[in-house]
Design an enzyme around this catalytic site. Sequence first.
Site, PDB file in Angstrom:
ATOM      1  N   HIS A 136       5.645 -12.174   6.777  1.00  0.00           N
ATOM      2  CA  HIS A 136       5.241 -11.327   7.889  1.00  0.00           C
ATOM      3  C   HIS A 136       6.411 -10.485   8.371  1.00  0.00           C
ATOM      4  O   HIS A 136       7.564 -10.761   8.070  1.00  0.00           O
ATOM      5  CB  HIS A 136       4.684 -12.170   9.044  1.00  0.00           C
ATOM      6  CG  HIS A 136       5.678 -13.092   9.670  1.00  0.00           C
ATOM      7  ND1 HIS A 136       5.797 -14.411   9.298  1.00  0.00           N
ATOM      8  CD2 HIS A 136       6.615 -12.886  10.621  1.00  0.00           C
ATOM      9  CE1 HIS A 136       6.759 -14.975   9.998  1.00  0.00           C
ATOM     10  NE2 HIS A 136       7.271 -14.081  10.812  1.00  0.00           N
TER      11      HIS A 136
ATOM     12  N   HIS B 230      15.896  -2.190   5.031  1.00  0.00           N
ATOM     13  CA  HIS B 230      14.505  -2.018   5.405  1.00  0.00           C
ATOM     14  C   HIS B 230      13.637  -3.074   4.732  1.00  0.00           C
ATOM     15  O   HIS B 230      14.073  -3.764   3.834  1.00  0.00           O
ATOM     16  CB  HIS B 230      13.998  -0.614   5.033  1.00  0.00           C
ATOM     17  CG  HIS B 230      13.994  -0.340   3.560  1.00  0.00           C
ATOM     18  ND1 HIS B 230      15.026   0.301   2.930  1.00  0.00           N
ATOM     19  CD2 HIS B 230      13.087  -0.617   2.599  1.00  0.00           C
ATOM     20  CE1 HIS B 230      14.764   0.403   1.638  1.00  0.00           C
ATOM     21  NE2 HIS B 230      13.580  -0.152   1.418  1.00  0.00           N
TER      22      HIS B 230
ATOM     23  N   ASN C 176       1.031   5.072  -2.905  1.00  0.00           N
ATOM     24  CA  ASN C 176       0.868   5.605  -4.256  1.00  0.00           C
ATOM     25  C   ASN C 176      -0.304   6.577  -4.257  1.00  0.00           C
ATOM     26  O   ASN C 176      -1.440   6.202  -3.942  1.00  0.00           O
ATOM     27  CB  ASN C 176       0.637   4.467  -5.258  1.00  0.00           C
ATOM     28  CG  ASN C 176       1.864   3.610  -5.401  1.00  0.00           C
ATOM     29  OD1 ASN C 176       2.966   4.115  -5.603  1.00  0.00           O
ATOM     30  ND2 ASN C 176       1.698   2.300  -5.267  1.00  0.00           N
TER      31      ASN C 176
ATOM     32  N   ARG D 223       3.449  -1.945   0.634  1.00  0.00           N
ATOM     33  CA  ARG D 223       2.573  -0.948   0.029  1.00  0.00           C
ATOM     34  C   ARG D 223       1.354  -0.764   0.919  1.00  0.00           C
ATOM     35  O   ARG D 223       0.851  -1.742   1.491  1.00  0.00           O
ATOM     36  CB  ARG D 223       2.134  -1.383  -1.361  1.00  0.00           C
ATOM     37  CG  ARG D 223       3.217  -1.245  -2.380  1.00  0.00           C
ATOM     38  CD  ARG D 223       2.705  -1.596  -3.785  1.00  0.00           C
ATOM     39  NE  ARG D 223       3.658  -1.194  -4.773  1.00  0.00           N
ATOM     40  CZ  ARG D 223       4.757  -1.877  -5.069  1.00  0.00           C
ATOM     41  NH1 ARG D 223       5.020  -2.995  -4.421  1.00  0.00           N
ATOM     42  NH2 ARG D 223       5.592  -1.448  -5.990  1.00  0.00           N
TER      43      ARG D 223
ATOM     44  N   GLU E   3       9.527   0.473   5.582  1.00  0.00           N
ATOM     45  CA  GLU E   3       9.168   1.497   4.600  1.00  0.00           C
ATOM     46  C   GLU E   3       7.728   1.286   4.168  1.00  0.00           C
ATOM     47  O   GLU E   3       7.377   0.225   3.651  1.00  0.00           O
ATOM     48  CB  GLU E   3      10.080   1.408   3.378  1.00  0.00           C
ATOM     49  CG  GLU E   3       9.670   2.327   2.246  1.00  0.00           C
ATOM     50  CD  GLU E   3      10.408   2.032   0.948  1.00  0.00           C
ATOM     51  OE1 GLU E   3       9.820   2.255  -0.112  1.00  0.00           O
ATOM     52  OE2 GLU E   3      11.566   1.563   1.006  1.00  0.00           O
TER      53      GLU E   3
ATOM     54  N   GLU F  67       4.010 -10.550  13.292  1.00  0.00           N
ATOM     55  CA  GLU F  67       4.275 -11.477  14.382  1.00  0.00           C
ATOM     56  C   GLU F  67       4.834 -10.701  15.565  1.00  0.00           C
ATOM     57  O   GLU F  67       5.748  -9.894  15.409  1.00  0.00           O
ATOM     58  CB  GLU F  67       5.280 -12.539  13.945  1.00  0.00           C
ATOM     59  CG  GLU F  67       5.626 -13.528  15.026  1.00  0.00           C
ATOM     60  CD  GLU F  67       6.646 -14.556  14.574  1.00  0.00           C
ATOM     61  OE1 GLU F  67       6.682 -15.641  15.163  1.00  0.00           O
ATOM     62  OE2 GLU F  67       7.418 -14.264  13.635  1.00  0.00           O
TER      63      GLU F  67
END
Length: 141
Positions: free
Chosen positions: A75, A6, A59, A10, A55, A118
Amino acid sequence: MLKYLHTMVRVKDLEASIAFYKLLGLEEVRRRDSEGGRFTLVFLAAPGQEDCKLELTYNWDGDEGLPSDSRHFGHLAYQTDDIYGLCQHLMDNGVTINRPPRCGHMAFVRSPDNVSIELLQAGDDLPPAEPWASMPNTGHW
């Protein structure tokens, strides 16, 4: 042997980010909340492509570094059967097309967390068409 698992990015607003990636056609395939670590992981994938996951890491106590330019990240790239249709769908939902698909082949957009995405036309390039052919770049990608 190496196997791709993956890509992690964040995010500052989990729901806004999930909504954005759903506009691209991704679906949530797994979620993990960590009480001790105070974070949520949400894994998204294109239908039928669960081996290629994105993913989203959120937080719970915030992440003051977001959103930054994120250009150090590079990207994410996704292929689509209709780049014009996808870009129109994104625009209709308030997403800025930073680099329009003027050539019928490639476009760039940004996620709510400033991640560069992209978009590439599958197969042959589509013939140039308006409004894309004359649309200027907006910002950077």
